[in-house]
Motif scaffolding. Structure first.
Motif, PDB file in Angstrom:
ATOM      1  N   THR A  71      -9.036  34.754  19.399  1.00 31.94           N
ATOM      2  CA  THR A  71      -8.772  36.251  19.507  1.00 31.94           C
ATOM      3  C   THR A  71      -7.536  36.465  18.522  1.00 31.94           C
ATOM      4  OG1 THR A  71      -9.731  36.258  21.514  1.00 31.94           O
ATOM      5  CG2 THR A  71      -7.953  37.909  20.869  1.00 31.94           C
ATOM      6  N   TYR A  72      -6.532  35.544  18.438  1.00 28.30           N
ATOM      7  CA  TYR A  72      -5.086  35.497  17.846  1.00 28.30           C
ATOM      8  C   TYR A  72      -5.365  35.323  16.369  1.00 28.30           C
ATOM      9  CZ  TYR A  72      -0.192  35.026  16.785  1.00 28.30           C
ATOM     10  OH  TYR A  72       1.101  35.110  16.289  1.00 28.30           O
ATOM     11  N   GLN A  73      -5.151  36.485  15.644  1.00 32.50           N
ATOM     12  CA  GLN A  73      -5.101  36.516  14.104  1.00 32.50           C
ATOM     13  C   GLN A  73      -6.540  35.579  13.679  1.00 32.50           C
ATOM     14  OE1 GLN A  73      -1.629  34.665  12.997  1.00 32.50           O
ATOM     15  NE2 GLN A  73      -0.253  36.334  13.791  1.00 32.50           N
ATOM     16  N   GLY A  74      -7.533  36.199  14.026  1.00 37.24           N
ATOM     17  CA  GLY A  74      -8.696  35.248  13.865  1.00 37.24           C
ATOM     18  C   GLY A  74      -8.567  33.900  14.671  1.00 37.24           C
ATOM     19  N   PHE A  75      -8.995  32.697  13.787  1.00 41.20           N
ATOM     20  CA  PHE A  75      -8.703  31.566  14.319  1.00 41.20           C
ATOM     21  C   PHE A  75      -7.169  31.131  14.387  1.00 41.20           C
ATOM     22  CE2 PHE A  75     -13.117  30.815  13.425  1.00 41.20           C
ATOM     23  CZ  PHE A  75     -13.535  29.953  14.460  1.00 41.20           C
ATOM     24  N   GLY A  76      -6.373  31.657  13.386  1.00 40.54           N
ATOM     25  CA  GLY A  76      -4.985  31.437  13.622  1.00 40.54           C
ATOM     26  C   GLY A  76      -4.646  30.086  13.984  1.00 40.54           C
TER      27      GLY A  76
ATOM     28  N   GLN B  45     -19.923  25.997  10.198  1.00 41.60           N
ATOM     29  CA  GLN B  45     -21.182  25.651   9.754  1.00 41.60           C
ATOM     30  C   GLN B  45     -21.352  25.747   8.153  1.00 41.60           C
ATOM     31  OE1 GLN B  45     -24.406  28.189  11.167  1.00 41.60           O
ATOM     32  NE2 GLN B  45     -25.911  26.722  10.626  1.00 41.60           N
ATOM     33  N   ASP B  46     -21.847  24.999   7.225  1.00 37.48           N
ATOM     34  CA  ASP B  46     -22.085  24.961   6.017  1.00 37.48           C
ATOM     35  C   ASP B  46     -20.536  25.348   5.366  1.00 37.48           C
ATOM     36  OD1 ASP B  46     -24.897  24.529   6.152  1.00 37.48           O
ATOM     37  OD2 ASP B  46     -24.950  26.487   6.372  1.00 37.48           O
ATOM     38  N   ASN B  47     -19.715  24.355   5.573  1.00 36.66           N
ATOM     39  CA  ASN B  47     -18.140  24.724   5.135  1.00 36.66           C
ATOM     40  C   ASN B  47     -17.588  25.985   5.486  1.00 36.66           C
ATOM     41  OD1 ASN B  47     -18.189  22.100   4.247  1.00 36.66           O
ATOM     42  ND2 ASN B  47     -19.489  22.552   2.550  1.00 36.66           N
ATOM     43  N   PHE B  48     -18.091  26.613   6.449  1.00 33.94           N
ATOM     44  CA  PHE B  48     -17.455  28.063   6.779  1.00 33.94           C
ATOM     45  C   PHE B  48     -17.242  28.001   8.050  1.00 33.94           C
ATOM     46  CE2 PHE B  48     -19.383  28.876   2.818  1.00 33.94           C
ATOM     47  CZ  PHE B  48     -18.358  29.552   1.991  1.00 33.94           C
ATOM     48  N   TRP B  49     -16.181  28.518   8.840  1.00 32.36           N
ATOM     49  CA  TRP B  49     -15.950  29.107   9.892  1.00 32.36           C
ATOM     50  C   TRP B  49     -16.459  30.375  10.525  1.00 32.36           C
ATOM     51  CZ3 TRP B  49     -14.014  25.763  13.202  1.00 32.36           C
ATOM     52  CH2 TRP B  49     -13.200  24.472  12.616  1.00 32.36           C
ATOM     53  N   LYS B  50     -17.423  30.275  11.517  1.00 32.42           N
ATOM     54  CA  LYS B  50     -17.962  31.493  11.770  1.00 32.42           C
ATOM     55  C   LYS B  50     -17.064  32.603  12.441  1.00 32.42           C
ATOM     56  CE  LYS B  50     -22.242  29.446  12.944  1.00 32.42           C
ATOM     57  NZ  LYS B  50     -23.257  29.196  14.320  1.00 32.42           N
ATOM     58  N   GLU B  51     -17.400  33.703  12.293  1.00 35.68           N
ATOM     59  CA  GLU B  51     -16.536  34.931  12.581  1.00 35.68           C
ATOM     60  C   GLU B  51     -17.132  34.972  14.213  1.00 35.68           C
ATOM     61  OE1 GLU B  51     -16.191  38.418  10.726  1.00 35.68           O
ATOM     62  OE2 GLU B  51     -15.972  37.391   8.733  1.00 35.68           O
ATOM     63  N   TYR B  52     -16.245  35.622  15.060  1.00 37.33           N
ATOM     64  CA  TYR B  52     -16.601  35.380  16.516  1.00 37.33           C
ATOM     65  C   TYR B  52     -17.810  36.138  16.791  1.00 37.33           C
ATOM     66  CZ  TYR B  52     -16.310  36.375  21.437  1.00 37.33           C
ATOM     67  OH  TYR B  52     -16.538  36.229  22.857  1.00 37.33           O
ATOM     68  N   HIS B  53     -18.143  37.307  16.014  1.00 41.20           N
ATOM     69  CA  HIS B  53     -19.620  38.090  16.275  1.00 41.20           C
ATOM     70  C   HIS B  53     -20.653  37.368  15.528  1.00 41.20           C
ATOM     71  CE1 HIS B  53     -18.302  39.312  12.232  1.00 41.20           C
ATOM     72  NE2 HIS B  53     -19.519  39.743  11.975  1.00 41.20           N
ATOM     73  N   ASN B  54     -20.494  36.370  15.057  1.00 39.45           N
ATOM     74  CA  ASN B  54     -21.679  35.483  14.459  1.00 39.45           C
ATOM     75  C   ASN B  54     -21.816  34.368  15.240  1.00 39.45           C
ATOM     76  OD1 ASN B  54     -22.238  37.181  12.375  1.00 39.45           O
ATOM     77  ND2 ASN B  54     -20.573  36.133  11.314  1.00 39.45           N
ATOM     78  N   LEU B  55     -21.242  34.058  16.386  1.00 41.31           N
ATOM     79  CA  LEU B  55     -21.301  32.927  17.296  1.00 41.31           C
ATOM     80  C   LEU B  55     -22.788  33.205  18.135  1.00 41.31           C
ATOM     81  CD1 LEU B  55     -17.711  32.270  18.374  1.00 41.31           C
ATOM     82  CD2 LEU B  55     -19.166  31.282  16.603  1.00 41.31           C
ATOM     83  N   THR B  56     -23.118  32.071  18.666  1.00 35.00           N
ATOM     84  CA  THR B  56     -24.459  32.163  19.340  1.00 35.00           C
ATOM     85  C   THR B  56     -24.082  32.296  21.006  1.00 35.00           C
ATOM     86  OG1 THR B  56     -25.336  30.755  17.719  1.00 35.00           O
ATOM     87  CG2 THR B  56     -26.400  30.943  20.122  1.00 35.00           C
ATOM     88  N   PHE B  57     -24.355  33.274  21.553  1.00 31.10           N
ATOM     89  CA  PHE B  57     -24.124  33.564  22.980  1.00 31.10           C
ATOM     90  C   PHE B  57     -25.647  33.391  23.872  1.00 31.10           C
ATOM     91  CE2 PHE B  57     -20.725  35.474  20.693  1.00 31.10           C
ATOM     92  CZ  PHE B  57     -19.676  35.037  21.346  1.00 31.10           C
ATOM     93  N   SER B  58     -26.014  32.109  23.743  1.00 32.89           N
ATOM     94  CA  SER B  58     -27.071  32.093  24.543  1.00 32.89           C
ATOM     95  C   SER B  58     -26.951  30.563  24.955  1.00 32.89           C
ATOM     96  CB  SER B  58     -28.357  32.270  23.895  1.00 32.89           C
ATOM     97  OG  SER B  58     -28.697  31.350  22.993  1.00 32.89           O
ATOM     98  N   SER B  59     -28.000  29.917  26.020  1.00 32.06           N
ATOM     99  CA  SER B  59     -28.138  28.526  26.049  1.00 32.06           C
ATOM    100  C   SER B  59     -28.466  27.554  24.860  1.00 32.06           C
ATOM    101  CB  SER B  59     -28.918  28.330  27.282  1.00 32.06           C
ATOM    102  OG  SER B  59     -30.114  28.800  27.047  1.00 32.06           O
ATOM    103  N   ASN B  60     -28.943  28.421  23.698  1.00 33.99           N
ATOM    104  CA  ASN B  60     -29.689  27.459  22.758  1.00 33.99           C
ATOM    105  C   ASN B  60     -28.614  27.454  21.719  1.00 33.99           C
ATOM    106  OD1 ASN B  60     -32.188  27.593  23.946  1.00 33.99           O
ATOM    107  ND2 ASN B  60     -32.652  29.725  23.104  1.00 33.99           N
TER     108      ASN B  60
ATOM    109  N   ASP C 274     -17.639  21.897  14.092  1.00 33.07           N
ATOM    110  CA  ASP C 274     -19.109  21.508  13.741  1.00 33.07           C
ATOM    111  C   ASP C 274     -19.941  21.206  15.200  1.00 33.07           C
ATOM    112  OD1 ASP C 274     -21.497  20.943  11.681  1.00 33.07           O
ATOM    113  OD2 ASP C 274     -21.121  19.056  12.735  1.00 33.07           O
ATOM    114  N   ARG C 275     -19.001  20.315  15.886  1.00 31.68           N
ATOM    115  CA  ARG C 275     -19.814  19.910  17.111  1.00 31.68           C
ATOM    116  C   ARG C 275     -20.142  21.079  18.242  1.00 31.68           C
ATOM    117  NH1 ARG C 275     -17.882  13.983  18.046  1.00 31.68           N
ATOM    118  NH2 ARG C 275     -18.686  13.182  16.088  1.00 31.68           N
ATOM    119  N   VAL C 276     -19.118  21.878  17.982  1.00 37.13           N
ATOM    120  CA  VAL C 276     -19.420  22.996  19.061  1.00 37.13           C
ATOM    121  C   VAL C 276     -20.133  24.255  18.452  1.00 37.13           C
ATOM    122  CG1 VAL C 276     -17.337  22.197  20.655  1.00 37.13           C
ATOM    123  CG2 VAL C 276     -17.128  23.947  18.875  1.00 37.13           C
ATOM    124  N   GLY C 277     -20.361  24.069  17.206  1.00 40.53           N
ATOM    125  CA  GLY C 277     -21.205  25.158  16.480  1.00 40.53           C
ATOM    126  C   GLY C 277     -20.119  26.565  15.846  1.00 40.53           C
ATOM    127  N   TRP C 278     -19.084  26.275  15.831  1.00 38.22           N
ATOM    128  CA  TRP C 278     -18.145  27.193  15.357  1.00 38.22           C
ATOM    129  C   TRP C 278     -17.981  27.174  13.752  1.00 38.22           C
ATOM    130  CZ3 TRP C 278     -13.434  26.641  19.094  1.00 38.22           C
ATOM    131  CH2 TRP C 278     -13.963  26.719  20.365  1.00 38.22           C
TER     132      TRP C 278
END
Length: 152
Positions: free
Chosen positions: A130-135, A102-117, A96-100
């Motif tokens: 990368t390894y088996q998703g979060f694995g 949210q709302d009781n779900f782990w974000k998939e890599y392609h749904n992460l925020t790639f900006s300074s915002n 939650d603190r790093v934004g991975w």
């Protein structure tokens, strides 16, 4: 540091964070001779010279104004009482603190925020996902954090 440091510097400077995250992973795979596998486990991370981890971290910190990097993530991990034996609630607090997470779900890599915002410590993240998703990402995160704690 491997010759791949120059592309990482250029990518981070250009603020192409998803490219910088991908290049960070590529450099770490190259250092550990794991390009073919495409992922790292805890033992692989322990083989990366601390000087290389520090160089990668310094590039992230420098070009993000101290907002991203392994050391930033280490401080967040330690602030939620993170250890290699952390429970799921601790993982979620960190996520939650790093934004991975949210709302009781782990974000998939392609749904992460790639900006300074985004949240403090959000990047780099590919090495953990990368390894088996979060694995066993929490063990990889703990391993990187431990490397920085022990390098003081």
């Amino acid at each position: 540091m491997p010759t791949a440091r120059i592309p990482l510097t250029r990518i981070i400077i250009s603020f192409a964070s998803s490219e910088a995250d991908t290049e960070t992973m590529a450099i770490m795979l190259k250092i550990t001779h794991r390009e073919k596998q495409g992922w790292l486990d805890v033992q692989d991370i322990k083989k990366i010279p601390i000087e290389d981890l520090q160089t990668i971290n310094q590039l992230w910190e420098k070009h993000s104004g101290g907002y991203f990097g392994f050391r930033v993530q280490m401080h967040i991990w330690l602030s939620v009482a993170g250890t290699s034996q952390a429970d799921y609630e601790t993982w979620c607090l960190f996520g939650d603190r790093v934004g991975w997470y949210q709302d009781n779900f782990w974000k998939e890599y392609h749904n992460l925020t790639f900006s300074s915002n985004t949240r403090l410590g959000h990047l780099p993240c590919r090495v953990f996902m990368t390894y088996q998703g979060f694995g066993d990402w929490i063990l990889r995160l703990s391993s990187v954090a431990e490397r920085f704690v022990n390098s003081k």
